[in-house]
Design an enzyme around this catalytic site. Structure first.
Site, mmCIF file in Angstrom:
data_model
loop_
_atom_site.group_PDB
_atom_site.id
_atom_site.type_symbol
_atom_site.label_atom_id
_atom_site.label_comp_id
_atom_site.label_asym_id
_atom_site.label_seq_id
_atom_site.Cartn_x
_atom_site.Cartn_y
_atom_site.Cartn_z
ATOM 1 N N HIS A 185 -32.698 30.746 51.898
ATOM 2 C CA HIS A 185 -31.290 30.926 51.547
ATOM 3 C C HIS A 185 -30.777 32.244 52.083
ATOM 4 O O HIS A 185 -31.553 33.154 52.375
ATOM 5 C CB HIS A 185 -31.098 30.845 50.032
ATOM 6 C CG HIS A 185 -30.991 29.428 49.551
ATOM 7 N ND1 HIS A 185 -29.939 28.625 49.871
ATOM 8 C CD2 HIS A 185 -31.820 28.672 48.795
ATOM 9 C CE1 HIS A 185 -30.115 27.436 49.317
ATOM 10 N NE2 HIS A 185 -31.256 27.440 48.663
ATOM 11 N N LYS A 228 -20.870 28.340 39.312
ATOM 12 C CA LYS A 228 -19.664 28.799 40.006
ATOM 13 C C LYS A 228 -18.441 27.965 39.591
ATOM 14 O O LYS A 228 -17.330 28.457 39.533
ATOM 15 C CB LYS A 228 -19.868 28.702 41.525
ATOM 16 C CG LYS A 228 -18.705 29.276 42.337
ATOM 17 C CD LYS A 228 -19.092 29.481 43.785
ATOM 18 C CE LYS A 228 -19.227 28.177 44.517
ATOM 19 N NZ LYS A 228 -17.915 27.556 44.830
#
Length: 939
Positions: A160, A591
């Site tokens: 990532h 999120k």
């Protein structure tokens, strides 16, 4: 040997150690490493540079620990006066100190655990603690072994855009860790000479670190990410996982243990949002994985050949062993009476031929030429078992445990593929490919325009049809060819590397049943699904939905229910192994809806999915395995894995769990072999406890209702701040290093899915990483304070009643307790005083002040809420070791944050062609590395 599931000796559970000197070795190590680092800086950069770093350190400590405001002013003025060159030197110094402090802390954790184990004390998370508690609860060894036989535990390494560590740095830091361990041995032996030698070697390694650049000057490629991940196998997994199995076998004598713990990978197979991943990277990943496994086996066979020097003149061997030796092409006269060596030489030659056939590379040594390759790991295992049986039957069993037994277990676990590689792609990309296939074949001109019912009907009809969709000679877009080529490369990989090489096809953004059927159709089109749905179809890959947003989590049970209700689907799953993995996304749901709502909706979705699969099992066996897409930060599902697994809803683990390991967490958990084994041990222990000791009843109804009310209010507060506050996105992009992170060469994947500044399009990983760098850590706490405030209400009697309920939830509900424990850690690592410095970067001063005031108010509400529920007004009161760690390291992180703000200000005002720009940019990127190292769980 005791025939029970725990050590025979009495054991006690470790509580807080009262000895005041238990941290003295840690303090001594940190002082030693800090002193050597200071010496190296003085030697390399000059006395003036060293004295500057030391002055900044002293001012930072005075400001942080003594609250000396005058020191704070001098500290701030000094940092702002630094030149770009000085700033880079200071940032490197404090960054390396953070790295070295981490190594010292890791060593101390191992040291303390060894002390506890020697004293007969057991620590939560260890296998010994787990097995002792199972024994006390009346769980028999055969019950434990039964869970493990049907179990599947798999940490999955992913790449990532927050992995800032270079492999060169990691390798040097491993060497430092090994030297600290050697110093412990020298202390115990009282060897002053060895202490001097290890200090000299530490100086060499720290000099190496100082002269090694922290940053990459070129963008990390997928091939680089593959190599980085493979380094953890060479340092940790290949040797430590067999040791873990051996420990379990020692505790469970007479119980055969299958290979339930296996590693997983995404690197090279995860196409979602990464145009650099496709058929070529899949082939490279599988080839390199295989090469790492096979070279490890070759090394072990070579060493076994040196150890098993047994002569027929002194003892016998089994008939099978004699035949294995006689089949060997080794005719060396010196080894004619050494059957094990002859056999191992032949096995080496066969495995060397396998290496060449699967990877195109050559073995390092050849006593005889490579020939007759092993076709499967089972063939190699059979030969190793022949050696094992012969040694057992001829009074040489002592020779099995040191090397042969670990090798046998390694081959069982890692095969010729090393780790299971997952494939992943976004559902919208599958739809594009299917739409083009259908249009070209003149089956459906505008598939994307169909409603869900029409899509399902069409896809089912095609899955009942034996004919392929592709038209010979037709021209397809590059995108469609690229996607289909990846599926075809997967089929080739299964043929070459075995069934365990690829097991899962993950669909990001699963929002409908047709998303699952589209992948089934593409599997059929490329030979990975054979037969027709109305016949005897089987699939090589498990079709895995990934539910990511709050909305997706809420409809997940309905999607799976409708999917399994379709004609032919249950039969397909049953014939293909009877397993269904479902992945749950922690990052995007956070999120989307904030930390509490994300955690609660995940909890609810898990319960609903378990209930659904309980129903489905009434007509036959079916294994549900939940795959947790956790990150390093709490805002992305992070926090201690042990508590996280124990906090799962009743019935959701059942011996089955997969979870991602991402970002900086991979290095912190697995770079050091011993710590790597401890972390793997924790996963096994937690899975066993959650399966065999976890309450089977749901949490009380009042707890569930309260959690829902908290979630509703928290969600509204989070969405109100992050999505509904005008200018919030502009504030985020200005007040965090998100733009600078996007420029840093720390991942092969873009930081955003689309070229916009919308928060919806930003990847959850850099979103959380940026807030962590700016010391706000907003995804880990935002919304909770308002949620609690709304739940408590205004009326005093009702407020007292509701608070009492929340306190009972904290004490008696693992889910709520783990969530608040993680919240406590996030608040402890956040620093709103430092965060306020980043507000200076917002050009619209009114906007900056307004939004920061809103953030600060919510932060304070969250702190107050946590204090009320737990009864502690001091952060990390229940975790004094972490509290001490944070207290000691913050003065060394503070300068990095202050300098990051100052350099970001300069960078954003510097013209692109200014020669000073490159150095300022490098300073920012170095500060990102140092802060990530200092805060640790930032990935």
């Amino acid at each position: 040997m005791p025939s029970r599931a725990a050590p025979a000796r009495p054991a006690t559970v470790v509580k807080a150690d009262a000895k005041v000197d238990k941290n003295e070795p840690l303090v001594a190590d940190i002082r030693l490493l800090g002193r050597i680092l200071g010496d190296v800086i003085r030697e390399q950069e000059g006395r003036e540079a060293y004295e500057l770093v030391e002055r900044i350190r002293q001012l930072s400590v005075a400001y942080r620990h003594k609250h000396d405001k005058e020191a704070g002013k001098r500290f701030d003025k000094l940092l702002k006066s630094l030149s770009g060159e000085q700033a880079v030197s200071v940032i490197r110094a404090f960054s390396y100190f953070s790295h070295l402090a981490n190594i010292a802390e890791d060593r101390h954790h191992i040291r303390r655990r060894d002390i506890h184990e020697r004293a007969g004390s057991l620590q939560p998370g260890s296998l010994a603690y787990c097995l002792e508690h199972l024994h006390e609860a009346g769980v028999r060894p055969n019950e434990i072994a039964s869970v493990l036989r049907r179990g599947f535990i798999s940490p999955v390494l992913t790449a990532h855009p927050t992995e800032v560590q270079r492999k060169s740095i990691l390798d040097a830091e491993r060497a430092v860790a090994a030297l600290l361990e050697a110093r412990d041995r020298a202390r115990h032996a009282g060897s002053e000479r060895e202490l001097r030698e290890t200090e000299a070697l530490l100086r060499a390694r720290i000099t190496q670190l100082w002269q090694t650049r922290m940053l990459r000057y070129s963008k990390l490629t997928v091939a680089d990410e593959i190599e980085n991940a493979l380094s953890y196998y060479q340092s940790t997994f290949l040797r430590q996982i067999p040791k873990l199995y051996a420990e379990l076998e020692e505790h469970l004598p007479g119980e055969p243990l299958p290979s339930f713990l296996r590693m997983g990978h995404w690197i090279g197979g995860d196409r979602d949002g990464n145009p650099n991943v496709g058929a070529a990277t899949l082939r490279r990943a599988m080839q390199r994985q295989s090469e790492v496994a096979l070279r490890h086996y070759l090394t072990e066979l070579h060493e076994l050949g040196a150890e098993l020097s047994i002569s027929l003149r002194l003892t016998g061997v089994s008939a099978e062993m004699q035949r294995l030796a006689e089949r060997s092409p080794d005719q060396n006269a010196h080894r004619l009476d050494e059957p094990y060596r002859r056999a191992l030489t032949g096995m080496y030659a066969r495995l060397a031929a396998t290496l060449h056939e699967l990877t195109g590379t050559e073995a390092l040594r050849h006593a005889v030429a490579p020939q007759d390759p092993y076709r499967t790991p089972e063939e190699l295992l059979a030969d190793l078992r022949t050696i094992e049986a012969s040694l057992k039957s001829h009074h040489a069993e002592a020779l099995i445990a040191p090397r042969l037994a670990p090798l046998i277990r390694a081959v069982q676990v890692f095969g010729f593929h090393l780790a299971t590689l997952d494939l992943r792609q976004s559902s919208d990309q599958h739809e594009l490919v299917v739409a083009e296939l259908l249009a070209t074949a003149r089956v459906e001109e505008d598939y994307a325009a169909l409603d869900e019912a029409a899509k399902r009907s069409l896809l089912l009809r095609l899955l009942h049809d034996a004919r392929p969709l592709r038209v010979i000679g037709a021209t397809y877009t590059d995108k469609t060819q690229f996607e289909l080529a990846t599926f075809e490369a997967a089929r080739e990989a299964l043929d070459r590397f075995g069934r365990e090489a690829l097991r899962h096809y993950i669909i990001s953004h699963t929002e409908s049943v047709s998303d699952l059927l589209e992948v089934a159709l593409l599997l059929k089109e490329t030979g990975l699904l054979r037969g027709t749905l109305d016949g005897y179809a089987t699939s090589d890959l498990i079709i895995v939905p990934l539910f990511e947003t709050i909305g997706d989590l809420r409809i997940a049970p309905d999607i799976m229910r409708e999917f399994y209700a379709l004609p032919g689907i249950r039969g397909l799953v049953d014939r293909s192994g009877g397993e269904q993995d479902i992945m749950l996304g922690y990052s995007d749901s956070n999120k989307d809806g904030g930390m509490f709502t994300s955690s609660w909706e995940l909890y609810r979705a898990e319960i609903a999915l378990v209930e659904l699969f309980d129903e489905l099992r009434k007509v036959g066996p079916l294994t549900l395995r939940l795959f947790h897409g956790r990150g390093g930060t709490v805002g992305r599902g992070g926090g201690p894995s042990y508590q996280a697994i124990l906090a799962q809803p009743p019935g959701t683990v059942n011996g089955q769990i997969r979870l991602t390991e991402q970002g900086e967490v991979i290095a912190s958990k697995y770079a050091h072999p011993e710590i790597g084994r401890r972390n793997l041990e924790t996963l096994v222990a937690a899975t066993l406890e959650a399966t065999l000791l976890h309450p089977t009843q749901s949490a009380p109804k009042g707890f569930l209702q309260a959690a829902q009310a908290l979630s509703d209010a928290s969600f509204a507060a989070y969405r109100g701040l992050v999505y509904d506050t005008p200018g919030f996105a502009d504030y985020f992009f200005a007040s965090t290093p998100i733009r600078e992170i996007a420029e840093l060469n720390i991942g092969s994947r873009p930081a955003s899915r689309k070229a916009t500044r919308a928060i919806e399009d930003l990847r959850a990983i850099p979103w959380g990483f940026s807030w962590g760098q700016a010391r706000v850590a907003l995804p880990g706490w935002c919304g909770f304070g308002s949620g609690v405030e709304a739940f408590l209400g205004e009326e005093p009697a009702q407020r007292a009643k509701n608070l009492a309920l929340l306190k009972r939830m904290f004490k008696g509900w693992p889910f709520f307790r783990a969530l608040l424990s993680n919240l406590d850690m996030v608040l402890a690592k956040a620093d709103l005083a430092l965060a306020e410095r980043y507000v200076e970067l917002v050009e619209d001063k009114k906007l900056g002040k307004r939004i920061f005031a809103a953030i600060k108010a919510e932060f304070e509400r969250t702190e107050q809420a946590l204090n009320l529920i737990t009864g502690d007004d001091k952060r990390l009161a229940a975790n004094p070791s972490l509290a001490r760690s944070i207290e000691h390291r913050f003065p060394y992180i503070d300068p990095l944050n202050h300098l990051q703000v100052e350099l970001m200000r300069r960078y954003r005002r510097t013209l692109a062609d200014d020669p000073a720009m490159e150095r300022v940019q490098r300073g920012i990127h170095l500060s990102i590395n140092g802060i990530a190292a200092g805060l640790r769980n930032t990935g």
